[in-house]
Write an enzyme that holds these catalytic residues in place. Structure first.
Site, PDB file in Angstrom:
ATOM      1  N   GLU A 154      41.228  45.558  48.964  1.00  0.00           N
ATOM      2  CA  GLU A 154      41.773  45.169  50.256  1.00  0.00           C
ATOM      3  C   GLU A 154      42.853  46.105  50.787  1.00  0.00           C
ATOM      4  OE1 GLU A 154      43.429  42.135  47.238  1.00  0.00           O
ATOM      5  OE2 GLU A 154      41.687  43.416  47.457  1.00  0.00           O
ATOM      6  N   ARG A 209      45.191  41.230  34.953  1.00  0.00           N
ATOM      7  CA  ARG A 209      45.335  39.797  34.676  1.00  0.00           C
ATOM      8  C   ARG A 209      44.067  39.178  34.108  1.00  0.00           C
ATOM      9  NH1 ARG A 209      48.232  41.180  39.112  1.00  0.00           N
ATOM     10  NH2 ARG A 209      46.456  40.713  40.451  1.00  0.00           N
TER      11      ARG A 209
END
Length: 175
Positions: free
Chosen positions: A100, A63
């Protein structure tokens, strides 16, 4: 500008349990699908950099390509992609990092940023900071001067800024 940020923030969709259980994904596709919102988002990056002397915008897969390439175009500077390992066709340098929910490797063409060129890194989201720190290390390795790391969204509770050391970090929407 605060009106733009409010409109953009309200357009971000929460998607629970994506890409795995326990993760609340911040979905920016509603912003991308509306021309006026997309333009407002790009303008945040452009205005933040309008008076900087920048040679390149580095965008992080995937993105960050959307926001970074559009901002580079508007600023009239070059764009350099930082991609997942194995996706770039020429001589690369790479960095591994933890994110994460796993581990990954990113790479950049060695000649994408020349020694001494002034660079801004752009991505959609700052979470734990691993990807951004890896991208910053790639710019540093090839001799670029990193002016700022910029994000549309920052998840402050994950403390990603801490991984970015002394680098300037800018985010427009914070959760």
């Amino acid at each position: 500008m605060s009106d733009d940020i409010g409109l953009l923030r309200a357009s971000i969709r929460d998607v629970p349990d994506f890409p795995q259980p326990g993760v609340l994904f911040k979905d920016i596709t509603p912003i991308l699908s509306k021309g006026d919102l997309f333009q407002r988002a790009i303008n945040l990056f452009v205005e933040s950099n309008r008076f900087r002397e920048i040679d390149k915008v580095v965008g992080i897969d995937a993105r960050g390509f959307i926001f970074g390439a559009a901002a580079a175009y508007a600023l009239g500077v070059g764009f350099v992609p930082v991609r997942k390992k194995g996706k770039l066709p020429y001589h690369t340098t790479n960095r591994s990092y933890r994110l994460e929910y796993g581990e990954a490797v990113v790479e950049m063409h060695r000649d994408g940023v020349a020694k001494g060129e002034c660079v801004v890194i752009i991505d959609d989201l700052l979470a734990t900071g691993g990807t951004a720190a890896a991208a910053a290390a790639l710019v540093d390795e090839v001799g670029g001067e990193l002016l700022s790391l910029q994000f549309l969204i920052e998840l402050e509770f994950l403390k990603g800024r801490e991984k970015l050391g002394e680098h300037q970090v800018e985010s427009f929407i914070r959760f």
